[in-house]
Design a protein around this motif. Structure first.
Motif, mmCIF file in Angstrom:
data_model
loop_
_atom_site.group_PDB
_atom_site.id
_atom_site.type_symbol
_atom_site.label_atom_id
_atom_site.label_comp_id
_atom_site.label_asym_id
_atom_site.label_seq_id
_atom_site.Cartn_x
_atom_site.Cartn_y
_atom_site.Cartn_z
ATOM 1 N N GLU A 320 0.351 8.318 -3.273
ATOM 2 C CA GLU A 320 1.445 8.982 -3.991
ATOM 3 C C GLU A 320 1.413 10.492 -3.765
ATOM 4 O OE1 GLU A 320 1.797 5.925 -7.821
ATOM 5 O OE2 GLU A 320 0.255 7.471 -7.801
ATOM 6 N N ASN A 323 2.825 12.408 -0.392
ATOM 7 C CA ASN A 323 4.242 12.426 -0.049
ATOM 8 C C ASN A 323 4.753 13.854 0.137
ATOM 9 O OD1 ASN A 323 5.243 9.669 0.037
ATOM 10 N ND2 ASN A 323 4.647 9.555 -2.110
ATOM 11 N N SER A 327 8.795 14.077 -3.557
ATOM 12 C CA SER A 327 8.313 12.741 -3.930
ATOM 13 C C SER A 327 6.871 12.744 -4.428
ATOM 14 C CB SER A 327 8.413 11.797 -2.730
ATOM 15 O OG SER A 327 9.735 11.734 -2.250
#
Length: 447
Positions: A320, A323, A327
């Motif tokens: 995660e 990104n 994002s």
């Protein structure tokens, strides 16, 4: 199996003093503190700490342990396990889980999870929204840490942005209202400007320009103005700018303050110069800002305009975090390394060990009226941390305990290490080994 414990030859850090002595733990409480204690019993664990520090366990007033609903990032079991390895024996967890903790029913479900899985003592913030005042009024302040309002958007999208609702909440509760302060309109305008220039791949070092000093100050100053108008008990989370520190006072004792402030470890340790190397791994909301801001936060912490040090522990997976800017989520894991980072600042001459204990242990207990924790006193719960100030170790993948498996301090060598942690009188951590003892209890509040 529970055993009574005698800690010998400690440098006890408590209430602004360092005192050499012994501490006797019986069951879950501190039974006796004296210069020398002798106990004739085979059924007692004696730990000679040979002049190392003993701190009260740290009380972290702001963590995100991601349960329920976001448990691929972390959960109460995994993150409380990391917390006790970091000397945090009590935590207050935030409501932006999935589902959100915005009804009494969902709050009690989280307490039930923690009762079965937490290594550390626990409480939770109840979440305020634009339309749940009726639920807020049902909350028993003796059993819940306080109320959390997101006046700027963050993970979980719990933004409270209706001025009439905010004023009504401020006017309707005696609970401590903890707030995340960033002005949404300012952030949106800044983001639009940088998206026009860069698209989604905005350089990480623009983060403090997007979530700017202005965004923080507008929101903090409005919240404080409203607290003064309504008489609300306001606690402003994670200050990130020097400018905001001017909004707070050091003229009265903490127990009498109606408006208080917290700073997080990352805003004391990092600055915008670190984005080039660490990128999204130091992307937090509010943003890490300039070295001048960092210096001013230290100054306000030391002169008592800022009352509490916390972590805002907020894990995300590396997938995660890696990104593009728009994002990559904000937040990072900190509970295992926060206290050692503060000890590193101590070694650098920035803060005394007495002041660390005041801000990370005593003051959260005062601010939230936590019963019988945060101090080393006879009759108090035996939440204790033993620290060897001269035993270097390096943070690496093999010793990181967060479920997400990374740390913004990876590669750092700390001079100090935690050798033992006790929660409610039970030894739960011993020299890099977490003992599989879930000794955490629900925090209670003297209100």
């Amino acid at each position: 199996m529970k055993r009574n414990t005698l800690i010998k030859n400690a440098r006890i850090v408590n209430e602004g003093k360092i005192v050499e002595g012994d501490i006797l733990i019986e069951d879950n409480i501190i039974k006796e503190i004296d210069t020398s204690i002798s106990v004739k019993s085979a059924d007692i664990l004696v730990i000679d700490v040979e002049g190392n520090y003993v701190f009260p366990g740290m009380i972290d007033d702001q963590v995100h342990f991601r349960e329920p609903g976001l448990t691929h990032k972390g959960n109460i079991e995994s993150e409380s396990r990391a917390a006790i390895a970091g000397g945090i024996t009590s935590f207050i967890e935030m409501p932006n889980t999935n589902p959100q903790t915005t009804t009494v029913e969902k709050l009690e479900e989280k307490f039930a999870i923690a009762a079965n899985s937490s290594y550390a003592n626990y409480s939770f913030m109840f979440g305020g929204t634009n339309d749940n005042l009726d639920e807020i009024l049902k909350v028993d302040p003796k059993t819940v840490a306080g109320l959390k309002l997101f006046l700027g958007s963050s993970t979980g999208n719990m933004l409270v942005d209706d001025p009439k609702v905010i004023e009504k909440i401020f006017s309707s509760t005696d609970m401590v209202i903890s707030v995340h302060c960033e002005d949404e309109a300012t952030i949106k305008a800044n983001l639009a400007k940088y998206k026009e220039e860069y698209g989604d791949d905005i350089p990480m070092e623009m983060h403090p320009k997007i979530r700017s000093e202005e965004a923080c100050y507008i929101s903090s100053s409005k919240a404080i103005e409203l607290a003064k108008k309504t008489g609300a008990r306001l606690h402003v989370f994670h200050l990130s700018t020097g400018k905001e520190t001017s909004l707070f006072s050091n003229k009265i004792p903490l127990k009498d303050k109606k408006i208080t402030a917290e700073v997080c470890v990352h805003h004391l340790m990092f600055s915008e110069e670190d984005y080039a190397k660490k990128g999204s791994h130091i992307k937090w909301n509010p943003a890490v800002k300039t070295s001048k801001d960092r210096d001013q936060l230290w100054k306000a912490l030391l002169d008592d305009r800022i009352d509490v040090i916390a972590t805002d522990h907020a894990p995300h997976t590396l997938e995660e975090k890696n990104n593009k800017y728009t994002s990559a989520p904000s937040g990072g894991p900190l509970v295992q390394h926060a206290l050692m980072a503060l000890m590193e600042a101590h070694h650098q001459g920035k803060i005394s060990v007495e002041k660390i204990v005041e801000k990370a242990c005593h003051n959260p207990a005062i601010l939230f009226n936590v019963e019988k924790r945060g101090y080393i006193k006879e009759g108090y719960f035996a939440d204790l941390v033993i620290i060897d100030p001269q035993s270097p170790w390096t943070v690496n993948k093999s010793n990181i305990l967060y479920k997400c498996g990374w740390s913004p301090f990876e590669g750092n060598t700390f001079k100090s290490r935690i050798t033992h942690t006790f929660v409610n009188g039970q030894l739960v951590y011993n020299n890099f080994n977490v003992l599989e003892v879930k000794a955490g209890q629900r925090l209670t509040f003297d209100r």
